[in-house]
Design a protein around this motif. Structure first.
Motif: not given
Length: 261
Positions: A13-33
């Motif tokens: 799930m984490g990998q799916s969220i990281l990948r989709l967040a990049k394509s959305m444009g209105n979400v920035a990932v600032v931490g990956a634990l």
């Protein structure tokens, strides 16, 4: 731009969220634990090259506005306490939560917004509502059985979603799930007890998630089913829920609140 941190970032799930967040444009990932000792630790995150996987909770959550947790349930309590200390909204997508962990989350919700979502799919949460209505409308002449199927690497059974479906059905009939659930049948079990809710589990391959609730009555059977063909549906739902959660007042929420019913 919403800044999120993903806990359990190296998992499916984490990998799916990281990948989709990049394509959305209105979400920035600032931490990956990730957990300490993870093979991913200190490596750059694909699609987010300025971010490295880390087990340092303080560093990983330092810039976050919302935390999305899809890590192992055993890691939950320390994360919850950190979010309370720093006033961070928390979405918990982890399944298999112990009752004691649930209590910690309920206490945390008095101070921060907490959204518990064993399944972030919009369709599954519509299914929960339909199951509640069907179980309320059909009396105990209609036996309830729940079948769920997931990939072979899933750790908990039945799934959190299956249990939530069972809770909806039990609540609709004014029962407690733990008083009517049946998780094991083998040998000479005798006739089915009226009012029981049975659970069956399939594990194998790369099944993203399937849930069917059977209401089997005299001369007919109602089947309510949700099938996920891609884990992306859960990631989309999680990101939508994170945007909804940002800026909310302290409280305990679920996906129904996100969907507005």
């Amino acid at each position: 731009m919403l800044k999120i941190a993903v806990v359990g970032a190296s998992g499916r799930m984490g990998q799916s969220i990281l990948r989709l967040a990049k394509s959305m444009g209105n979400v920035a990932v600032v931490g990956a634990l990730v957990r300490p000792g993870s093979p991913a630790e200190d490596k750059e995150v694909p699609d987010w090259p300025h971010i490295c996987y880390t087990s340092d909770r303080g560093a990983g959550l330092a810039e976050a506005e919302v935390v999305l947790d899809f890590a192992a349930a055993s890691d939950e309590i320390g994360l919850v306490r950190h979010c309370v200390d720093y006033g961070l909204p928390l979405l918990v997508g982890t399944t298999g939560l112990e009752a004691s962990t649930r209590q910690v989350l309920e206490q945390a919700a008095k101070k921060i917004p907490v959204l518990i979502a064993p399944n972030t799919s919009k369709g599954v949460n519509i299914l929960l509502e339909l199951v509640h209505r069907a179980a309320a409308a059909l009396d105990e002449d209609y036996d309830i059985e729940i079948l769920e199927a997931h990939h072979g690497r899933k750790n908990d059974a039945p799934s959190g979603t299956a249990l939530r479906l069972g809770e909806e059905a039990a609540e609709a009939r004014h029962k407690r799930l733990d008083a009517v659930s049946v998780h094991h049948r083998k040998g000479q079990t005798g006739p089915r007890r009226g009012g029981d809710i049975g659970f069956s589990v399939v594990r194998g391959g790369d099944i993203a998630g399937e849930h069917t609730v059977y209401l089997a009555g005299p001369g007919e059977r109602l089947e309510l089913t949700h099938r996920a063909s891609s884990r992306d549906t859960f990631a989309h739902g999680a990101l939508d829920a994170a945007r909804w959660l940002a800026g909310r007042r302290a409280g305990l929420y679920e996906m129904r609140d996100v969907l507005g019913f």
